[in-house]
Write a protein that holds these residues in place. Structure first.
Motif, PDB file in Angstrom:
ATOM      1  N   ASP A 202      43.426  37.117  29.149  1.00  0.00           N
ATOM      2  CA  ASP A 202      43.388  38.425  28.486  1.00  0.00           C
ATOM      3  C   ASP A 202      42.282  39.293  29.072  1.00  0.00           C
ATOM      4  O   ASP A 202      42.468  40.488  29.333  1.00  0.00           O
ATOM      5  CB  ASP A 202      43.178  38.260  26.976  1.00  0.00           C
ATOM      6  N   LEU A 203      41.116  38.681  29.304  1.00  0.00           N
ATOM      7  CA  LEU A 203      39.996  39.415  29.879  1.00  0.00           C
ATOM      8  C   LEU A 203      40.298  39.824  31.312  1.00  0.00           C
ATOM      9  O   LEU A 203      40.118  40.987  31.693  1.00  0.00           O
ATOM     10  CB  LEU A 203      38.723  38.571  29.828  1.00  0.00           C
ATOM     11  N   TYR A 204      40.751  38.887  32.129  1.00  0.00           N
ATOM     12  CA  TYR A 204      41.016  39.191  33.537  1.00  0.00           C
ATOM     13  C   TYR A 204      42.140  40.212  33.684  1.00  0.00           C
ATOM     14  O   TYR A 204      42.120  41.037  34.602  1.00  0.00           O
ATOM     15  CB  TYR A 204      41.355  37.907  34.292  1.00  0.00           C
ATOM     16  N   SER A 205      43.109  40.175  32.783  1.00  0.00           N
ATOM     17  CA  SER A 205      44.198  41.154  32.844  1.00  0.00           C
ATOM     18  C   SER A 205      43.672  42.565  32.582  1.00  0.00           C
ATOM     19  O   SER A 205      44.075  43.522  33.252  1.00  0.00           O
ATOM     20  CB  SER A 205      45.286  40.805  31.830  1.00  0.00           C
ATOM     21  N   LEU A 206      42.783  42.695  31.619  1.00  0.00           N
ATOM     22  CA  LEU A 206      42.178  44.000  31.343  1.00  0.00           C
ATOM     23  C   LEU A 206      41.452  44.523  32.575  1.00  0.00           C
ATOM     24  O   LEU A 206      41.467  45.732  32.854  1.00  0.00           O
ATOM     25  CB  LEU A 206      41.202  43.902  30.175  1.00  0.00           C
TER      26      LEU A 206
ATOM     27  N   PRO B 229      31.051  51.964  25.690  1.00  0.00           N
ATOM     28  CA  PRO B 229      32.421  52.165  25.187  1.00  0.00           C
ATOM     29  C   PRO B 229      33.409  52.561  26.272  1.00  0.00           C
ATOM     30  O   PRO B 229      34.620  52.516  26.047  1.00  0.00           O
ATOM     31  CB  PRO B 229      32.249  53.285  24.160  1.00  0.00           C
ATOM     32  N   SER B 230      32.923  52.922  27.455  1.00  0.00           N
ATOM     33  CA  SER B 230      33.820  53.357  28.526  1.00  0.00           C
ATOM     34  C   SER B 230      34.410  52.181  29.309  1.00  0.00           C
ATOM     35  O   SER B 230      35.334  52.382  30.107  1.00  0.00           O
ATOM     36  CB  SER B 230      33.074  54.278  29.486  1.00  0.00           C
ATOM     37  N   LYS B 231      33.911  50.978  29.098  1.00  0.00           N
ATOM     38  CA  LYS B 231      34.337  49.825  29.885  1.00  0.00           C
ATOM     39  C   LYS B 231      35.515  49.122  29.219  1.00  0.00           C
ATOM     40  O   LYS B 231      35.452  48.746  28.042  1.00  0.00           O
ATOM     41  CB  LYS B 231      33.179  48.846  30.074  1.00  0.00           C
ATOM     42  N   ILE B 232      36.572  48.915  29.997  1.00  0.00           N
ATOM     43  CA  ILE B 232      37.811  48.353  29.472  1.00  0.00           C
ATOM     44  C   ILE B 232      37.625  46.951  28.914  1.00  0.00           C
ATOM     45  O   ILE B 232      38.286  46.561  27.936  1.00  0.00           O
ATOM     46  CB  ILE B 232      38.899  48.354  30.579  1.00  0.00           C
TER      47      ILE B 232
END
Length: 226
Positions: free
Chosen positions: A105-109, A207-210
């Motif tokens: 999930d993290l790597y996909s983001l 807050p700008s970081k996916i």
């Protein structure tokens, strides 16, 4: 049951706590760090042993530790090993599936596919910069302490994270630091009797970081009313 204002506040702080993996450079006041750690120390511990010890890193010493660990992390001949097993030696269901899911999930983001080993290595390495947080925390425990004290330690760590969240700050607890306990011991001049439990990033979430949009799931099927 009527929810009180106190219950609502506590529930909201617990529910809002997440592991943040990208921080702003905005500094954290020393007084806030001090208060967070003082409040966290109200955690229960068997016979009030209070087994926790914390090293607060900012500025040059934080950068020095990050640089030294990253050098080892990026060395193809890296031989550093964890001093204790945080994870099971043999993975079983459902723990393996949960671990894989949060990782992908993290790597996909971040747009990192399974084939992008270099990208995943670099992302893992961000642990050692404390995800750019202005404050890094290293937690240690005396080697004489046993399993019960490690349970106590978990309650203390949770208190740190909740006290931080209540002040508009975010955290990320990091077992990744345990692999480099030898570097940490040398850089921070830790006594031989102290073992590294984990690290933690502390600061204001970017807050700008996916990656900070990741919200992990919780399985409530483990609740059994008898």
């Amino acid at each position: 049951m009527i929810e009180t204002a106190e219950q609502k506040i506590v529930d909201e702080v617990i529910a809002a706590r997440r592991s943040i993996r990208a921080f702003l450079s905005k500094p954290v006041e020393r007084e806030d760090i001090q208060k967070i750690l003082e409040i966290a120390a109200r955690a229960p511990s068997g016979t009030n042993t209070q087994p926790w010890k914390v090293y607060v890193l900012t500025g040059g010493i934080k950068q020095q530790l990050s640089d030294e660990i990253l050098q080892a992390h990026n060395n193809p001949n890296n031989t550093y090993k964890e001093e204790y097993n945080y994870y099971p030696v043999q993975w079983l269901s459902p723990y393996l599936e949960r671990r894989r899911k949060v990782g992908w999930d993290l790597y996909s983001l971040l747009g990192l596919g399974r084939e992008n080993k270099a990208g995943m290595h670099a992302q893992h390495g961000r642990n050692y910069t404390f995800f750019d947080a202005p404050v890094g925390l290293i937690f240690t425990i005396d080697r004489v302490m046993q399993q019960g004290s490690w349970l106590d330690y978990g309650m203390y760590l949770q208190n740190v994270m909740l006290a931080a969240k209540a002040r508009g700050l975010d955290t990320c607890p990091q077992a990744a630091f345990t692999q480099y306990h030898q570097i940490i011991q040398k850089t921070l001049n830790l006594p031989d009797q102290e073992m590294v439990v984990c690290g933690m990033s502390l600061g204001y979430a970017d807050p700008s970081k996916i990656e900070n949009s990741l919200v992990t799931e919780r399985d409530l099927s483990m609740i059994k009313f008898l």
